[in-house]
Design a protein around this motif. Structure first.
Motif, short mmCIF file in Angstrom:
data_model
loop_
_atom_site.label_atom_id
_atom_site.label_comp_id
_atom_site.label_asym_id
_atom_site.label_seq_id
_atom_site.Cartn_x
_atom_site.Cartn_y
_atom_site.Cartn_z
N SER A 208 75.11 32.07 -29.41
CA SER A 208 75.92 31.85 -28.22
C SER A 208 75.96 33.10 -27.36
N LEU A 209 76.10 32.90 -26.08
CA LEU A 209 76.33 34.02 -25.15
C LEU A 209 77.71 33.77 -24.54
N ASP A 210 78.53 34.81 -24.50
CA ASP A 210 79.91 34.62 -24.03
C ASP A 210 80.03 34.87 -22.52
N GLN B 295 80.85 37.30 -20.92
CA GLN B 295 80.29 38.61 -20.49
C GLN B 295 78.80 38.69 -20.82
N ARG B 296 78.21 37.58 -21.19
CA ARG B 296 76.80 37.49 -21.55
C ARG B 296 76.50 38.28 -22.83
N GLN B 297 77.53 38.40 -23.71
CA GLN B 297 77.30 39.09 -24.98
C GLN B 297 76.85 38.09 -26.03
N PRO C 47 79.08 33.26 -11.34
CA PRO C 47 77.66 33.05 -11.66
C PRO C 47 77.08 34.24 -12.42
N ARG C 48 76.12 33.91 -13.29
CA ARG C 48 75.38 34.95 -14.02
C ARG C 48 74.63 35.83 -13.02
N ASP C 49 74.53 37.12 -13.33
CA ASP C 49 73.80 38.06 -12.48
C ASP C 49 72.30 37.83 -12.67
N GLU C 50 71.68 37.21 -11.69
CA GLU C 50 70.26 36.86 -11.83
C GLU C 50 69.32 38.06 -11.63
N GLU C 51 69.88 39.21 -11.27
CA GLU C 51 69.04 40.42 -11.16
C GLU C 51 68.70 40.97 -12.54
N TRP D 173 60.82 30.82 -24.82
CA TRP D 173 61.93 29.97 -24.42
C TRP D 173 61.42 28.55 -24.18
N ARG D 174 62.26 27.58 -24.44
CA ARG D 174 61.95 26.18 -24.12
C ARG D 174 61.61 26.01 -22.64
N GLY D 175 62.35 26.70 -21.77
CA GLY D 175 62.13 26.57 -20.33
C GLY D 175 60.71 26.96 -19.92
N HIS D 176 60.12 27.93 -20.63
CA HIS D 176 58.74 28.33 -20.31
C HIS D 176 57.76 27.22 -20.68
N VAL E 82 78.05 31.91 -19.91
CA VAL E 82 78.26 31.27 -21.21
C VAL E 82 77.10 30.33 -21.50
N ALA E 83 76.55 30.42 -22.70
CA ALA E 83 75.44 29.54 -23.09
C ALA E 83 75.44 29.33 -24.60
N PHE E 84 75.10 28.11 -25.00
CA PHE E 84 74.82 27.83 -26.40
C PHE E 84 73.33 27.55 -26.50
N PHE F 120 60.95 28.30 -30.62
CA PHE F 120 61.47 28.46 -29.27
C PHE F 120 62.96 28.16 -29.25
N SER F 121 63.60 28.64 -28.20
CA SER F 121 65.03 28.42 -28.06
C SER F 121 65.31 27.83 -26.69
N GLY F 122 66.31 26.98 -26.64
CA GLY F 122 66.69 26.38 -25.38
C GLY F 122 68.19 26.24 -25.30
N GLU F 123 68.70 26.31 -24.08
CA GLU F 123 70.13 26.14 -23.88
C GLU F 123 70.48 24.67 -24.00
N VAL F 124 71.51 24.37 -24.77
CA VAL F 124 71.94 22.99 -25.01
C VAL F 124 73.30 22.79 -24.36
N ALA G 152 60.34 16.47 -19.84
CA ALA G 152 59.69 17.65 -20.43
C ALA G 152 60.73 18.55 -21.10
N GLN G 153 61.83 18.79 -20.41
CA GLN G 153 62.85 19.70 -20.93
C GLN G 153 63.50 19.17 -22.22
N SER G 154 63.74 17.88 -22.29
CA SER G 154 64.44 17.33 -23.45
C SER G 154 63.51 16.88 -24.57
P1 GDP Z 1 65.80 26.00 -19.14
O1 GDP Z 1 65.18 24.97 -20.01
O2 GDP Z 1 65.00 26.34 -17.91
O3 GDP Z 1 67.25 25.74 -18.86
O4 GDP Z 1 65.78 27.36 -19.95
P2 GDP Z 1 66.09 27.61 -21.49
O5 GDP Z 1 67.00 26.57 -22.01
O6 GDP Z 1 64.82 27.87 -22.17
O7 GDP Z 1 66.95 28.95 -21.34
C1 GDP Z 1 66.58 30.13 -21.92
C2 GDP Z 1 67.53 31.23 -21.58
O8 GDP Z 1 67.38 31.56 -20.21
C3 GDP Z 1 68.98 30.92 -21.80
O9 GDP Z 1 69.65 32.08 -22.22
C4 GDP Z 1 69.45 30.52 -20.43
O10 GDP Z 1 70.83 30.79 -20.28
C5 GDP Z 1 68.60 31.40 -19.55
N1 GDP Z 1 68.28 30.80 -18.26
C6 GDP Z 1 68.04 29.51 -18.01
N2 GDP Z 1 67.78 29.34 -16.71
C7 GDP Z 1 67.85 30.56 -16.13
C8 GDP Z 1 67.70 31.05 -14.80
O11 GDP Z 1 67.46 30.31 -13.85
N3 GDP Z 1 67.84 32.40 -14.62
C9 GDP Z 1 68.10 33.24 -15.66
N4 GDP Z 1 68.22 34.55 -15.43
N5 GDP Z 1 68.26 32.81 -16.90
C10 GDP Z 1 68.16 31.49 -17.13
#
Ligand code: GDP
Length: 397
Positions: free
Chosen positions: A53-55, A57-59, A94-98, A131-134, A214-216, A231-235, A279-281
């Motif tokens: 988990s990320l809290d 503060q993104r810890q 919002p999370r700091d996207e920088e 990451w799952r998102g990739h 915050v993320a699980f 791989f890991s993905g946010e649920v 694709a994501q799910s």
């Molecule tokens: P998703 O499938 O695109 O939502 O991405 P994942 O579930 O693979 O997420 C992987 C990590 O990247 C998690 O810690 C997410 O909180 C984070 N994350 C997801 N989308 C973004 C984004 O748009 N920007 C940033 N900086 N982090 C992200």
């Protein structure tokens, strides 16, 4: 990835011209859907290895404290009436996207669990970590016409790590994101707050802040063809009422989309949005996506559950639809391409794979900053495990 010309020449290497005089085209991978329409490849049923988990503060925390519980409104004939704009922007953190986190949180989990991984000794050395998102971006590449991507790859102790690099175009888009788009992003998170509770069996509390730090995250094991995957993905949440309480089959993905009124709007939704949702799910084995459809005023007035395994049915008979086999075959081909390209085992070396719509995937090599992404704390800890590096694999091995 040898061209036919090179193969033919290889036989007469000692007779005629030396091999190194032949023009060698830069390796690349085409992405046309027609090239990947074979049978659906093997994809191992994803199993959950753990979570973190990320809290606020993104810890990082190595537990499920950020997991939320699916708690839809009672189905008593009434439609929902969720105001997705409520709290914007005053209750939005919002999370700091920088901050470029790259694979860091996943690597922390891996560092703490690498000794107990299933799959037998050496499983990790043969795996791809990302990451799952990739992987989602890879699955949708044959159909993507708008946004390119860059993926950095490094091989370290056998394992291939893949970490996305923000393209210059994506950076410009992020920094010039129109206010309406920012609000739409908030609305997606707000929907989650209306649909989830912090504990099972209680009602959601949408009065608080929306904090996207915050993320699980679930950490999963699978295999695509002969590519073992970690791989890991946010649920978004778990459904306490799901037929099976075993992750990932208890997980639910939440999405919002514009209310649709014409068959043409539905068709476009099936062709474009449902591909991304599938694709994501599909990758982590999340069985259901619950959509909230919002009206032009930003209120969700209807909900619909889309079972992941039924999404393809909406486009099966559409000539301009998508095909899961194409997505998965392309992903498998990319993973083979990456495995065959990123051959040097060196955490400071990056093979940068780049793709723009309409073209093939190309690759360039880089050393150290700014592209190297395996952090020293990870490299040093893993190096201390096995002080003598494995011998370089030879073609005989
Ligand atoms: P998703 O499938 O695109 O939502 O991405 P994942 O579930 O693979 O997420 C992987 C990590 O990247 C998690 O810690 C997410 O909180 C984070 N994350 C997801 N989308 C973004 C984004 O748009 N920007 C940033 N900086 N982090 C992200």
């Amino acid at each position: 990835m040898e061209s036919r010309g090179t193969k033919r020449e290889a036989g007469k290497i000692e007779v005629a011209e030396p091999r190194n005089k032949l023009p060698r085209p830069a390796p690349s991978l085409p992405t046309d859907p027609a090239l990947y329409s074979g049978p659906f490849p093997f994809y191992r049923r994803p199993s959950e290895l753990g979570c973190f988990s990320l809290d606020a503060q993104r810890q990082y925390h190595g537990d499920a404290r950020a997991l939320r519980y699916y708690s839809p409104p009672p189905t008593n004939g009434q439609s929902p009436n969720f105001d997705l704009r409520d709290g914007y922007p005053d209750r939005y953190q919002p999370r700091d996207e920088e901050v470029q986190e790259r694979l860091d949180h996943l690597l922390r989990w891996l560092l703490e669990h690498r000794g107990q991984l299933e799959g037998g000794p050496g499983w990790l050395a043969g795996a791809i970590v990302t990451w799952r998102g990739h992987l989602t971006k890879l699955l949708t590449t044959p159909y993507e016409r708008q946004e390119g991507w860059q993926l950095a790859a490094s091989r370290f102790r056998g394992t291939l790590y893949l970490s996305e690099v923000e393209t210059p175009a994506a950076r410009v888009q992020r920094l010039t994101r129109p206010p309406l788009l920012r609000e739409l992003m908030y609305m997606g998170y707000k929907f989650e707050q209306y649909m989830c509770a912090d504990k099972p069996g209680v009602s959601p509390d949408p009065s608080g802040e929306v904090n996207t730090n915050v993320a699980f995250c679930s950490v999963l094991r699978s295999r695509l063809g002969n590519h073992p995957l970690l791989f890991s993905g946010e649920v978004d949440c778990t459904d306490p009422q799901a037929p099976s309480t075993q992750p990932p089959t208890c997980y639910v993905e939440l999405k919002t989309s514009k209310e649709m009124h014409s068959p043409g709007q539905w068709k476009s939704f099936y062709r474009h949005k449902l591909l991304k949702w599938w694709a994501q799910s599909f990758l982590p084995g999340v069985p259901n996506v619950v959509a909230g459809f919002r009206n032009p005023e930003g209120f969700v007035c209807s909900l619909k559950t889309f079972p992941t395994m039924e999404m393809f049915e909406y486009v099966r008979n559409d000539r301009d639809g998508w095909n899961p086999s194409v997505c998965m075959n392309f992903c498998a081909a990319f993973l083979s391409f990456a495995q065959n390209t990123a051959v040097q085992d060196d955490p400071r070396l990056v093979y940068l794979f780049s793709w723009e719509p309409g073209g093939p995937v190309t690759v360039s090599e880089h050393r150290d900053a700014p592209h190297a992404f395996l952090p020293p704390w990870y490299v040093e800890a893993v190096t201390q495990d096995l002080p003598s590096p494995p011998k370089t694999p030879s073609p005989k091995d």
